[in-house]
Design an enzyme around this catalytic site. Structure first.
Site, PDB file in Angstrom:
ATOM      1  CD1 TRP A  15      -2.124  -2.161   0.171  1.00  0.00           C
ATOM      2  CD2 TRP A  15      -3.086  -1.384   2.107  1.00  0.00           C
ATOM      3  NE1 TRP A  15      -3.299  -2.876   0.483  1.00  0.00           N
ATOM      4  CE2 TRP A  15      -3.864  -2.360   1.636  1.00  0.00           C
ATOM      5  CE3 TRP A  15      -3.653  -0.478   3.201  1.00  0.00           C
ATOM      6  CZ2 TRP A  15      -4.962  -2.882   2.311  1.00  0.00           C
ATOM      7  CZ3 TRP A  15      -4.719  -1.135   3.794  1.00  0.00           C
ATOM      8  CH2 TRP A  15      -5.263  -2.266   3.439  1.00  0.00           C
ATOM      9  CE  LYS A  16       4.577   0.954  -4.285  1.00  0.00           C
ATOM     10  NZ  LYS A  16       5.051   1.444  -5.813  1.00  0.00           N
ATOM     11  CD  GLU A  53       8.292   2.681  -4.376  1.00  0.00           C
ATOM     12  OE1 GLU A  53       7.639   2.705  -3.253  1.00  0.00           O
ATOM     13  OE2 GLU A  53       7.739   2.624  -5.274  1.00  0.00           O
ATOM     14  N   GLY A 113       1.540  -2.976  -6.329  1.00  0.00           N
ATOM     15  CA  GLY A 113       1.407  -1.493  -5.509  1.00  0.00           C
ATOM     16  C   GLY A 113       0.152  -1.028  -5.904  1.00  0.00           C
ATOM     17  N   GLY A 114       0.179  -0.281  -6.950  1.00  0.00           N
ATOM     18  CA  GLY A 114      -1.020   0.530  -7.131  1.00  0.00           C
ATOM     19  C   GLY A 114      -2.406  -0.205  -7.309  1.00  0.00           C
ATOM     20  CG  HIS A 140       9.710  -1.280  -2.490  1.00  0.00           C
ATOM     21  ND1 HIS A 140      10.067  -0.133  -3.402  1.00  0.00           N
ATOM     22  CD2 HIS A 140       8.779  -2.060  -3.200  1.00  0.00           C
ATOM     23  CE1 HIS A 140       9.041  -0.190  -4.438  1.00  0.00           C
ATOM     24  NE2 HIS A 140       8.403  -1.410  -4.226  1.00  0.00           N
TER      25      HIS A 140
HETATM   26  P1  PGA Z   1       3.160  -1.267  -8.834  1.00  0.00           P
HETATM   27  O1  PGA Z   1       4.186  -1.265  -7.804  1.00  0.00           O
HETATM   28  O2  PGA Z   1       2.348  -2.303  -8.770  1.00  0.00           O
HETATM   29  O3  PGA Z   1       2.359   0.194  -8.615  1.00  0.00           O
HETATM   30  O4  PGA Z   1       3.943  -0.965 -10.078  1.00  0.00           O
HETATM   31  C1  PGA Z   1       4.755  -2.546  -7.559  1.00  0.00           C
HETATM   32  C2  PGA Z   1       5.646  -2.361  -6.148  1.00  0.00           C
HETATM   33  O5  PGA Z   1       6.544  -1.290  -6.122  1.00  0.00           O
HETATM   34  O6  PGA Z   1       5.678  -3.259  -5.163  1.00  0.00           O
END
Ligand code: PGA
Length: 255
Positions: A11-12, A100, A237-238, A98
């Site tokens: 969910w970031k 990020e 993610g999204g 991750h």
């Molecule tokens: P995304 O992100 O599905 O939005 O591309 C994947 C993730 O960062 O784990």
């Protein structure tokens, strides 16, 4: 051996705890049909309690994951969260490394390795991320780069632990971009990751380790990735913020 599929939602930095409780409640409405699969949601730290309260009430068909952890037991580490704090909230999975975190927060393979050890010591399953940049891909160095990340990230764990771990292959250029590798390209890297685990820990561990694909996975494209022999699920993610779409991804992983 058939590996049990796993679909994890990252969910970031989205959702307050109130919003997170609503989201997981909506997800619960789809969960009754989920059999022979592990579905994990990884909300922000501050939402873990609210989400665990919702899923505990419902026989825990959805597992709880965190997005990060610190490797020390406790101490003067302002802003950090220790594994045993996660355990007490019912967390059973944790994303580490991750891209990020590597890019914006300076995480290194050595730090990822310490986190993997700390999580395993507390029976939390690491979901260890790896993946190449576009530059590395275009230079033809993907395979060597990802193998090195895996070798460093898993350094010093036991074969038994290696069999329990989850590895997420996430090409950086595919994250949040709508671009994906072909399923065959993704599987080639996942196969190579499995071979690396095999070289480090032996074939039984390599056969057990679950390897996920991540990067722009949606309900529309998930099934083709899950059809590949070395892809055991997805890190999403999204699309994990949309309960209906995420549940369709989980259903695609069931078969
Ligand atoms: P995304 O992100 O599905 O939005 O591309 C994947 C993730 O960062 O784990």
């Amino acid at each position: 051996m058939d590996r049990r599929p796993l679909v994890a939602g990252n969910w970031k930095m989205y959702k307050t705890s109130g919003e997170a409780a609503v989201l997981v409640q909506k997800l619960e409405d789809y969960a009754s049909g989920w059999r022979d699969i592990d579905v994990v949601v990884c909300p922000p730290f501050v939402d873990l309690k609210a989400v665990s309260t919702v899923i505990e009430l419902d026989e825990v068909r959805i597992a709880l994951g965190a997005q990060n952890v610190y490797w020390e037991e406790e101490g003067a580490f302002t802003g950090e969260v220790a594994p045993r704090m996660l355990v007490e909230l019912g967390v059973t999975y944790c994303i580490v490394g991750h891209s990020e975190r590597r890019e914006y927060f300076g995480e290194t393979d050595a730090g990822v390795n310490k986190k993997v050890h700390a999580l395993l010591a507390h029976d939390i399953t690491p979901i260890m991320c790896c993946g190449e940049s576009l530059e590395t891909r275009e230079a033809g160095d993907t395979d060597a780069f990802v193998r090195e990340q895996v070798r460093k990230g898993l350094d010093g764990i036991t074969a038994e632990q290696a069999g329990r771990i989850v590895i997420a292959y996430e090409p950086i250029w595919a994250i949040g971009t709508g671009r994906t590798p072909t399923p065959e390209m993704a599987n080639d890297v996942c196969r190579s990751i499995r071979a690396t685990v095999g070289a480090m820990f032996g074939q039984p561990a390599a056969i057990q380790t679950r390897i996920l694909y991540g990067g722009s996975v949606k309900a529309e494209n998930a099934r083709v990735f899950f059809g590949e022999p070395d892809i055991d699920g997805a890190l999403v993610g999204g699309a994990s913020l949309d309960p209906e779409g995420f549940s369709r991804i989980a259903e695609a992983a069931i078969g």
